[in-house]
Design a protein around this motif. Structure first.
Motif, mmCIF file in Angstrom:
data_model
loop_
_atom_site.group_PDB
_atom_site.id
_atom_site.type_symbol
_atom_site.label_atom_id
_atom_site.label_comp_id
_atom_site.label_asym_id
_atom_site.label_seq_id
_atom_site.Cartn_x
_atom_site.Cartn_y
_atom_site.Cartn_z
ATOM 1 N N SER A 72 0.831 -1.126 0.198
ATOM 2 C CA SER A 72 -0.035 0.210 -0.205
ATOM 3 C C SER A 72 0.807 1.278 0.066
ATOM 4 O O SER A 72 1.975 1.144 0.218
ATOM 5 N N THR B 41 -2.287 8.080 -0.307
ATOM 6 C CA THR B 41 -3.320 7.010 -1.079
ATOM 7 C C THR B 41 -3.182 7.082 -2.699
ATOM 8 O O THR B 41 -3.199 8.111 -3.243
ATOM 9 N N ARG C 56 -8.289 5.069 2.575
ATOM 10 C CA ARG C 56 -7.092 4.111 3.199
ATOM 11 C C ARG C 56 -7.627 2.790 3.146
ATOM 12 O O ARG C 56 -6.903 1.860 2.984
ATOM 13 N N GLU D 290 -7.502 1.183 -0.182
ATOM 14 C CA GLU D 290 -6.343 0.645 -0.754
ATOM 15 C C GLU D 290 -5.752 -0.517 -0.045
ATOM 16 O O GLU D 290 -5.027 -1.345 -0.589
ATOM 17 N N PRO E 36 -0.418 2.947 7.119
ATOM 18 C CA PRO E 36 -1.820 2.731 6.912
ATOM 19 C C PRO E 36 -2.694 3.950 7.730
ATOM 20 O O PRO E 36 -3.784 3.927 7.342
#
Lengths: 329, 251
Positions: free
Chosen positions: B85, B89, B155, B158, B175
């Motif tokens: 991730s 974002t 988030r 994602e 995150p």
């Protein structure tokens, strides 16, 4: 709020069928209406419009769905035209064969040039497509065996399955229209397919697409080859309409006009590209009848659309529909 | 202990004269949640970039599940099961939430050189996308345009995208960044559930979360790993305190 968002999403995902359908119905009726006017002139203007609509549609595949601003797309119209001219010179006048050769040549050119251009991004991509387009233009100019700078006059239209049916203007118009409709449906399928989704994803965010396992290059290259092959067909038709082939078909100005058509009509909608080609060429036709300085009028119109109408004519339609439909959700 | 899922050996990366990763060696064991902590500029995100293949390394070797992946691209590593991730974002804003996840599932399910069948009708892709959205608690938002989600929801999206690639190792770069207190609590609960299902490397500034979730922690300072250990060992290490917290007299 949530429902409104869902509605917007639906509108984004579902191509509006009504305007596209109306547009095609109107185009089917054109030859009938033309009888009441200067028939052969009207038919030739609209045949030309449809041919450019095919080219604009193919450009929208990479511009609207792939965010690839090609400034050399007219090269593929040139390739299609020269496939007709060169083959006809050597006695091959079957249009299906000419189309096949045109598409293969376009795919080869698209793959070879895009493999280089796609290494660059942004303005450098634009620049390299422009350079490749101009290289092909000057190559055509240098083809003295096929008319060089002056171009090449054809002895007549190509045969279709051995017949001379294309010599009939109305039949030729409907063949061009059928091809446009076919490519429109094909492009709709492609953009809604697995491949199309990957292409749209790369347009949105290439890093994100890499991070889920897609290499953008392979998909962009394939899209360029597809778009080139379709555009080459428009070149085959253009050569047949004019019964003439010229390097002028692939100047960078012509590539710019194709971009203007797609942007005027609305990128990434397919039907917008067709509408853009119609609007652009009819405006050109009407304005050039009014005054010799018609570009002075066309220019501001294009600027207005570029500034005010995000999404071009198709975007305008979507906003109008949302406004009128907004009262009753 | 069994063989590590990820083995990093003397990884180096510099930008000009600035050395960002300096001889980093690490092992990630299957099933663990391994946190990377360190002050700003320690090279945590660069290390995630190197592990994921976003950046190529100047020197060193990365072995994932027994295979050398040092020279593989980001996309190739994802296909092997190494997903990441992003700290900032990274989603597809004009796609629906569902489509954002479905396209990730698509990457794992056969060729995408298919040109005719409408992908929106592929039930298998949509189902696995719905599954990933359910895991992060975004099911209700599946039909919304992703760009119009709130920050916290993005988030989560994602995370769902990363999960949909069926990862065996998940590299998570902050995150919790930018989340409100409630959102943060929910996200930590989510990470706790996830850590039993997939091996995770977590970069995070929220120390409470890190010490709560991590099985092991590596401390990065100026591109070097200065310590690796359990949360208890790290918390008790005078060395770490001195280097990281600037605490000259720890006791």
């Amino acid at each position: 709020m949530r429902d409104a968002q869902t509605e917007v999403t639906r509108a984004l995902l579902q191509p509006p069928r009504t305007p596209a359908l109306l547009m095609f119905v109107a185009l089917v009726l054109v030859p009938l209406a033309a009888r009441f006017g200067a028939e052969s002139f009207i038919l030739s203007v609209f045949t030309r419009t449809i041919i450019f609509a095919i080219a604009a549609l193919s450009l929208d595949l990479i511009l609207g769905y792939g965010a690839l601003v090609s400034f050399g797309h007219a090269a593929f119209m040139g390739i299609g035209s020269y496939a007709v001219g060169i083959l006809a010179t050597h006695g091959v006048d079957e249009i299906l064969l000419q189309m096949l050769v045109a598409m293969l040549a376009a795919i080869v050119f698209a793959v070879a040039t895009s493999a280089v251009s796609l290494r660059a991004s942004g303005v450098y991509y634009i620049m390299s497509t422009l350079a490749f387009g101009q290289m092909l233009y000057f190559f055509a100019v240098s083809l003295s065996a096929y008319g060089g700078d002056d171009g090449l006059t054809l002895s007549g239209r190509s045969r279709l399955l051995g017949t001379h049916i294309l010599a009939n203007d109305r039949a030729f118009y409907y063949v061009a229209l059928a091809l446009l409709a076919g490519f429109y449906l094909l492009a709709q399928r492609i953009t809604a397919s697995r491949f199309g989704r990957v292409l749209r994803g790369i347009r949105e965010n290439p890093v994100r697409m890499r991070a889920i396992g897609f290499e953008p290059f392979r998909y962009q290259l394939t899209a360029c080859a597809l778009a080139g092959a379709v555009c080459a067909i428009s070149g085959v038709l253009l050569a047949n309409l004019a019964e003439f082939v010229s390097p002028a078909y692939m100047t960078w100005q012509r590539s710019g006009e194709l971009l203007a058509m797609v942007i005027l009509g609305g990128m990434g909608t397919l039907w917008g590209a067709i509408l853009g080609a119609i609007a652009f060429l009819l405006l050109e036709e009407v304005l050039s009848g009014l005054t010799e300085q018609w570009r002075l009028i066309l220019g501001p119109i294009l600027i207005l659309v570029a500034l005010g109408g995000r999404g071009g004519l198709a975007g305008l339609y979507a906003r109008l529909r949302r406004r009128t439909g907004g009262g009753a959700p | 202990m069994s063989s590590p899922l990820l083995a990093v050996d003397s990884l180096r990366k510099s930008f000009g004269t600035l050395v960002v990763s300096d001889d980093v060696s690490l092992t990630i064991e299957p099933g663990e949640l391994h946190a990377l902590i360190g002050p700003n500029g320690a090279g945590k995100t660069t290390l995630i970039h190197q592990l994921s293949g976003t950046l190529t390394s100047d020197h060193g070797r990365i072995v994932f599940d027994g295979g050398d992946i040092t020279s593989l691209s980001l996309a190739q590593r994802v296909r092997l099961g190494l997903a990441r991730s992003f700290q900032i974002t990274s989603i597809l804003p004009d796609f629906t939430v569902l489509e954002n996840v479905a396209v990730a599932a698509q990457a794992r399910a056969g060729s995408s050189f298919r040109f005719f069948a409408p992908v929106g009708d592929e039930a298998a892709l949509n189902e696995s996308a719905h599954g990933a959205l359910a895991r992060v608690g975004l099911s209700e938002r599946s039909a919304v345009r992703a760009g119009s989600l709130a920050h916290g929801e993005k988030r989560l999206l994602e995370l769902a995208i990363a999960l949909a690639t069926a990862p065996r190792l998940l590299l998570l770069d902050e995150p919790l960044a930018g989340l409100g207190q409630e959102e943060s609590k929910a996200a930590i609960a989510l990470l706790r559930r996830l850590k039993s299902e997939v091996t995770i490397v977590l970069v995070e500034h929220d120390m409470d979360a890190v010490f709560d979730l991590a099985d092991r922690i590596s401390v990065l300072v100026n591109g070097r790993v200065i310590a690796t250990g359990t949360p208890r060992e790290i918390r008790g290490s005078a060395h770490v305190r001195a280097a990281y917290l600037g605490d000259e007299v720890p006791l």
